[in-house]
Design an enzyme around this catalytic site. Sequence first.
Site, short mmCIF file in Angstrom:
data_model
loop_
_atom_site.label_atom_id
_atom_site.label_comp_id
_atom_site.label_asym_id
_atom_site.label_seq_id
_atom_site.Cartn_x
_atom_site.Cartn_y
_atom_site.Cartn_z
N ASN A 37 -3.39 0.42 -12.22
CA ASN A 37 -3.27 -0.86 -11.51
C ASN A 37 -4.08 -1.90 -12.26
OD1 ASN A 37 -2.82 -2.71 -9.25
ND2 ASN A 37 -4.95 -2.34 -8.68
N HIS A 83 -6.20 -5.33 -11.62
CA HIS A 83 -6.82 -6.08 -10.54
C HIS A 83 -7.50 -7.33 -11.12
CE1 HIS A 83 -8.56 -6.80 -6.62
NE2 HIS A 83 -9.70 -7.07 -7.23
N ILE A 129 0.84 -1.21 0.00
CA ILE A 129 0.00 0.00 0.00
C ILE A 129 0.88 1.26 0.00
CG2 ILE A 129 -1.72 1.30 1.38
CD1 ILE A 129 -3.06 -1.19 0.49
C1 GAR Z 1 -2.01 -10.63 -10.85
O1 GAR Z 1 -3.10 -11.51 -10.95
C2 GAR Z 1 -2.50 -9.23 -10.47
O2 GAR Z 1 -3.71 -8.88 -11.06
C3 GAR Z 1 -2.67 -9.40 -8.98
O3 GAR Z 1 -1.58 -10.18 -8.57
C4 GAR Z 1 -1.14 -11.01 -9.65
C5 GAR Z 1 0.33 -10.74 -9.90
O4 GAR Z 1 0.86 -11.59 -10.87
N1 GAR Z 1 -2.71 -8.13 -8.35
C6 GAR Z 1 -3.45 -7.87 -7.28
O5 GAR Z 1 -4.14 -8.70 -6.73
C7 GAR Z 1 -3.36 -6.42 -6.79
N2 GAR Z 1 -4.50 -6.11 -5.97
P1 GAR Z 1 2.19 -11.26 -11.66
O6 GAR Z 1 3.27 -10.87 -10.63
O7 GAR Z 1 2.53 -12.57 -12.34
O8 GAR Z 1 1.92 -10.15 -12.62
#
Ligand code: GAR
Length: 210
Positions: free
Chosen positions: A110, A112, A95
């Site tokens: 971002n 999500h 955060i």
């Molecule tokens: C992804 O699914 C992204 O959308 C999520 O974490 C994962 C990261 O994957 N983000 C969140 O939940 C943020 N609130 P990555 O490191 O392989 O891109």
Amino acid sequence: MAQKNIIVLVSGGGTNLQALIDAQARGELGGGKITCVISSKPGVYALERAEKAGIATRVIVRKDYPDTASYSAAMLDAFRAEQADLIVQAGFMTILDERICKAYPNQMINVHPALIPSFCGKGYYGLHVHEAALKKGVKVTGATVHFVTEVCDGGPIILQKAVAVEQGDTPETLQKRVMEQAEWHILPEAVRLFCEGKLSVQDDIVTVAE
Ligand code: GAR
């Protein structure tokens, strides 16, 4: 148009970062260039992906700072040093405080892994989002790219893509499908639209000029 400097914030595996790197290699970031990747954790695979692509990296670890304000100040210093035009949170799990949103209004996005306003806000990140979707029994989920404001997952929505939930899905299989079918497409697309100057925001509503 002058090149837009894109800073990507990561905390883990970095598959969304990879989708951005691949889009850049195909010339699909609308003249934007990923000039720095900043990780909130040392040793994560996202940093390796950046290094392989010849992108500068920085590691700014949350626990090295006493509070969110001082961590955010360090981040802000880095954004300024890197002359950021766009900041992309791509699986960034830390955060930041509202000063950053105010310093970069409608310049931070971002991704999500759900269709906001479902399954978002505090505590909804990573696999937890997909666990909650399966627990609720939704038949359709997806991903959202939005501008970052001081409200967690509450900023203006840029793009969304729906993904079907299938019988027998686990949080892991659903996460993979949402990434493959939605996140890895809409994140680079939103970055391209931003860099081409095609996004405008009025009264929290994003309009796309195509
Ligand atoms: C992804 O699914 C992204 O959308 C999520 O974490 C994962 C990261 O994957 N983000 C969140 O939940 C943020 N609130 P990555 O490191 O392989 O891109």
